[in-house]
Design an enzyme around this catalytic site. Structure first.
Site, PDB file in Angstrom:
ATOM      1  CG  ASP A  34       0.044 -11.243   0.802  1.00 22.06           C
ATOM      2  OD1 ASP A  34       0.057 -10.377   0.331  1.00 22.06           O
ATOM      3  OD2 ASP A  34      -0.327 -12.496   0.981  1.00 22.06           O
ATOM      4  CB  ILE A  35      -2.418 -13.755   5.120  1.00 26.95           C
ATOM      5  CG1 ILE A  35      -2.601 -14.359   6.652  1.00 26.95           C
ATOM      6  CG2 ILE A  35      -3.084 -14.189   4.616  1.00 26.95           C
ATOM      7  CD1 ILE A  35      -4.016 -14.185   7.781  1.00 26.95           C
ATOM      8  CG  ASN A  87      -3.098  -6.976  -7.987  1.00 28.11           C
ATOM      9  OD1 ASN A  87      -2.192  -6.766  -9.161  1.00 28.11           O
ATOM     10  ND2 ASN A  87      -3.198  -7.131  -7.122  1.00 28.11           N
ATOM     11  N   GLY A  93      -6.680  -7.798 -10.738  1.00 29.74           N
ATOM     12  CA  GLY A  93      -6.720  -9.157  -9.287  1.00 29.74           C
ATOM     13  C   GLY A  93      -6.915  -7.626  -7.609  1.00 29.74           C
ATOM     14  CD  GLN A  94      -7.621  -2.423  -5.196  1.00 26.23           C
ATOM     15  OE1 GLN A  94      -7.816  -2.420  -6.512  1.00 26.23           O
ATOM     16  NE2 GLN A  94      -7.573  -1.803  -4.107  1.00 26.23           N
ATOM     17  CG  HIS A 100      -2.096  -3.795  -1.393  1.00 28.99           C
ATOM     18  ND1 HIS A 100      -3.549  -3.484  -1.227  1.00 28.99           N
ATOM     19  CD2 HIS A 100      -2.039  -4.890  -1.597  1.00 28.99           C
ATOM     20  CE1 HIS A 100      -4.239  -4.054  -1.586  1.00 28.99           C
ATOM     21  NE2 HIS A 100      -3.083  -5.188  -2.569  1.00 28.99           N
ATOM     22  CG  HIS A 102       1.693  -6.867  -3.670  1.00 23.29           C
ATOM     23  ND1 HIS A 102       0.854  -8.691  -3.631  1.00 23.29           N
ATOM     24  CD2 HIS A 102       0.421  -6.028  -4.092  1.00 23.29           C
ATOM     25  CE1 HIS A 102      -0.686  -7.591  -3.292  1.00 23.29           C
ATOM     26  NE2 HIS A 102      -0.683  -6.921  -4.066  1.00 23.29           N
TER      27      HIS A 102
END
Ligand code: AMP
Ligand code: ZN
Length: 114
Positions: A34-35, A87, A93-94, A100, A102
Site C-alpha cells: 500500500d502506498i 472495505n 471507507g472504500q 481489494h 488489505h
C-alpha cells in the site's frame, strides 16, 4: 479475458500502466504494498478482474484463491498476527472502486477498528 475498466486506478496497476511495489503476482491477482501504509506491513491483493467491490464479485473460487494469497503474504512477511480487511462501499471507507483485500500486520492491532 480479464475484466478491465477504463479510468480505474487498480486496473491500471494490474496492467502495469501505473508503477507499484509488487510483492507477488499470479494468474488472476497482483499483490502490492500500500502506498500509504497503516501498519509496518500493509499489502493489497488486487484481482486482475475488475469488480467494483465485494458485493459485485461473482466467482466464489476466485474469491477463495484471493484469501489463500492473503495467507501466503502473511507468511512472506513472517507476520505472527495479521488482519484481513475488505472495505465495501463509501460508508466502510472504500476509496478505490476495484475490489481489494488489505493485509495488515507487524504491530498490535486494536479492536474494534474505527
Ligand atoms: P480502500 O480505502 O479500502 O478503498 O483502500 C484503498 C487503498 O489503496 C488505500 O489504503 C490507499 O492507500 C491505497 N492506494 C491508493 N493508491 C495507491 C497506489 N497508487 N499504490 C498503492 N496503493 C494505493
Ligand atoms: Zn479496476
Amino acid at each position: 479475458m480479464t475484466k478491465k475498466v477504463d479510468d480505474c486506478l487498480f486496473c491500471k496497476i494490474v496492467a502495469k500502466e501505473i508503477p507499484s511495489n509488487i510483492v507477488l503476482e499470479g494468474d488472476d491477482f497482483v499483490a502490492i504494498r500500500d502506498i500509504n501504509p497503516q501498519a509496518p506491513t500493509h499489502m493489497l491483493i488486487l484481482p486482475k478482474n475488475h469488480y467494483d467491490n465485494l458485493a459485485k464479485a461473482e466467482d466464489a473460487e476466485e474469491l477463495g484463491r484471493l484469501f489463500m494469497v492473503a495467507k501466503q503474504l502473511a507468511e512472506l512477511d513472517k507476520l505472527k498476527g495479521f488482519r484481513v480487511v475488505v472495505n465495501n462501499g463509501r460508508e466502510s471507507g472504500q476509496t478505490v472502486d476495484h475490489l481489494h483485500i488489505h493485509i495488515l500486520g507487524g504491530r498490535f492491532l486494536k479492536w474494534p477498528p474505527g
